[in-house]
Scaffold this motif. Structure first.
Motif, short mmCIF file in Angstrom:
data_model
loop_
_atom_site.label_atom_id
_atom_site.label_comp_id
_atom_site.label_asym_id
_atom_site.label_seq_id
_atom_site.Cartn_x
_atom_site.Cartn_y
_atom_site.Cartn_z
N GLU A 31 16.45 35.65 -22.76
CA GLU A 31 15.56 35.22 -23.79
C GLU A 31 14.00 35.51 -23.14
OE1 GLU A 31 13.50 34.19 -27.22
OE2 GLU A 31 15.67 34.71 -26.86
N LEU A 32 13.78 35.16 -21.90
CA LEU A 32 12.53 35.30 -21.42
C LEU A 32 12.25 36.67 -21.17
CD1 LEU A 32 12.87 32.45 -18.63
CD2 LEU A 32 11.28 32.25 -20.62
N GLU A 33 13.19 37.59 -20.97
CA GLU A 33 12.93 39.16 -20.85
C GLU A 33 12.52 39.48 -22.18
OE1 GLU A 33 16.39 40.64 -19.07
OE2 GLU A 33 15.43 40.34 -16.82
N THR A 34 13.30 39.23 -23.36
CA THR A 34 12.91 39.48 -24.70
C THR A 34 11.52 39.02 -24.95
OG1 THR A 34 15.12 38.96 -25.42
CG2 THR A 34 13.37 38.91 -27.18
N ARG A 35 10.94 38.10 -24.47
CA ARG A 35 9.57 37.56 -24.54
C ARG A 35 8.64 38.45 -23.66
NH1 ARG A 35 9.83 31.42 -26.25
NH2 ARG A 35 11.94 31.51 -27.62
N GLY A 36 9.03 39.26 -22.93
CA GLY A 36 8.10 40.27 -22.20
C GLY A 36 8.09 39.81 -20.69
N ALA A 37 8.89 39.02 -20.21
CA ALA A 37 8.84 38.61 -18.68
C ALA A 37 9.74 39.47 -18.01
CB ALA A 37 9.47 37.35 -18.51
N LYS A 38 9.35 39.76 -16.59
CA LYS A 38 10.31 40.52 -15.65
C LYS A 38 11.00 39.51 -15.20
CE LYS A 38 7.00 43.42 -13.58
NZ LYS A 38 6.75 44.00 -12.67
N THR A 39 12.25 39.58 -14.72
CA THR A 39 12.79 38.51 -14.02
C THR A 39 13.75 39.27 -12.61
OG1 THR A 39 14.94 38.70 -15.08
CG2 THR A 39 13.54 36.96 -15.84
N HIS A 40 13.57 38.58 -11.42
CA HIS A 40 14.13 39.13 -10.44
C HIS A 40 15.24 38.01 -10.02
CE1 HIS A 40 10.58 41.39 -9.09
NE2 HIS A 40 11.08 41.90 -9.93
N ILE A 41 16.58 38.44 -9.90
CA ILE A 41 17.61 37.59 -9.56
C ILE A 41 17.48 37.55 -7.87
CG2 ILE A 41 20.06 37.09 -9.28
CD1 ILE A 41 18.91 36.75 -12.20
N ILE A 42 17.28 36.32 -7.14
CA ILE A 42 17.11 36.26 -5.71
C ILE A 42 18.29 35.45 -5.25
CG2 ILE A 42 15.76 35.33 -4.05
CD1 ILE A 42 13.41 35.51 -5.78
N SER A 43 19.14 36.05 -4.36
CA SER A 43 20.18 35.58 -3.58
C SER A 43 20.30 35.45 -2.13
CB SER A 43 21.45 36.26 -4.24
OG SER A 43 22.60 35.12 -3.97
N ILE A 44 21.28 34.95 -1.54
CA ILE A 44 21.43 34.87 -0.03
C ILE A 44 22.60 35.84 0.58
CG2 ILE A 44 20.32 32.51 -0.40
CD1 ILE A 44 23.13 31.38 -0.22
N ASN A 45 22.60 35.84 1.87
CA ASN A 45 23.75 36.43 2.54
C ASN A 45 23.82 37.71 2.34
OD1 ASN A 45 24.16 33.73 3.55
ND2 ASN A 45 25.56 33.25 2.00
N GLY A 46 23.04 38.62 1.83
CA GLY A 46 23.30 39.89 1.54
C GLY A 46 24.05 40.29 0.20
N ASN A 47 24.21 39.21 -0.56
CA ASN A 47 24.94 39.69 -1.64
C ASN A 47 24.14 40.50 -2.61
OD1 ASN A 47 26.70 37.45 -1.29
ND2 ASN A 47 25.51 35.86 -2.33
N GLU A 48 24.99 41.65 -2.99
CA GLU A 48 24.35 42.50 -3.97
C GLU A 48 24.70 42.34 -5.34
OE1 GLU A 48 25.85 46.48 -3.10
OE2 GLU A 48 25.13 46.37 -0.75
N SER A 49 25.67 41.36 -5.59
CA SER A 49 25.98 40.70 -6.83
C SER A 49 26.23 39.42 -6.59
CB SER A 49 27.06 41.51 -7.56
OG SER A 49 28.39 41.60 -6.97
N ILE A 50 26.50 38.51 -7.68
CA ILE A 50 26.76 37.14 -7.63
C ILE A 50 27.68 36.96 -8.93
CG2 ILE A 50 25.17 36.20 -5.88
CD1 ILE A 50 23.54 35.50 -8.68
#
Length: 184
Positions: A31-50
């Motif tokens: 929803e926030l991207e639909t409204r124009g925002a950019k989002t970054h998923i930030i994680s830990i331990n070198g995870n490429e996906s969660i």
């Protein structure tokens, strides 16, 4: 201003790891991207996906954009902390995550630190709730009260930069409150 440009030029940090509540990350992100925002998923331990937790079992896998040690708080306008039980419990033991959240509270560019469900555990760990009005999933209200917070049973509670919600049923109000903080 149309909904699709409401959050243009806003970049949002979503901090999560395995076990995040699927709806509490994916619905606000979409929803926030639909409204124009950019989002970054930030994680830990070198995870490429969660991997999400979807109510009673493992859910979808989400790509990670950046590791916490490479994230710069100055690049963001808000920090979003999805819940689930596992996700915030793991993240609150990571010193880099806690330092990032703590520094967000001191940055002028950060308009909101938004936590839902068990996400406020991270606010406790970052020592941000003392004297603040907050809400959360009911099972962690004692933790918040013990940390000096004034817990309330409401869909959304805003106190300064802190914006908290209780559970997936509150997501529409959670999203609207984030948008209001970012556009005011």
């Amino acid at each position: 201003m149309s909904n699709s440009t409401m959050l243009k030029n806003k970049t949002l940090a979503i901090i999560a790891t395995d076990g995040f509540e699927q709806s509490e990350l994916l619905e606000p992100k979409r929803e926030l991207e639909t409204r124009g925002a950019k989002t970054h998923i930030i994680s830990i331990n070198g995870n490429e996906s969660i991997r999400a937790w979807d109510q009673k079992d493992w859910g979808k896998t989400v790509s990670v954009d950046i590791q916490i040690e490479d994230a710069n708080i100055a690049d963001y306008d808000a920090v979003i902390l999805p819940g689930g039980q596992m996700n915030p419990d793991i993240l609150r033991t990571d010193k880099k995550v806690v330092a990032f959240i703590k520094s967000a509270s001191a940055q002028d560019n950060i308009k909101a630190i938004a936590a839902i469900c068990h996400g406020p555990w991270l606010l406790v760990e970052a020592d941000l709730v003392k004297g603040k009005h907050v809400t959360s999933y009911p099972s962690i209200q004692t933790d918040l009260k013990n940390a000096g917070a004034h817990w309330q049973d409401k869909t959304v509670v805003i106190d300064g930069k802190l914006l908290t919600s209780r559970n997936p049923d509150d997501i529409p109000n959670f999203i609207e409150a984030i948008c209001q903080k970012l556009t005011s």
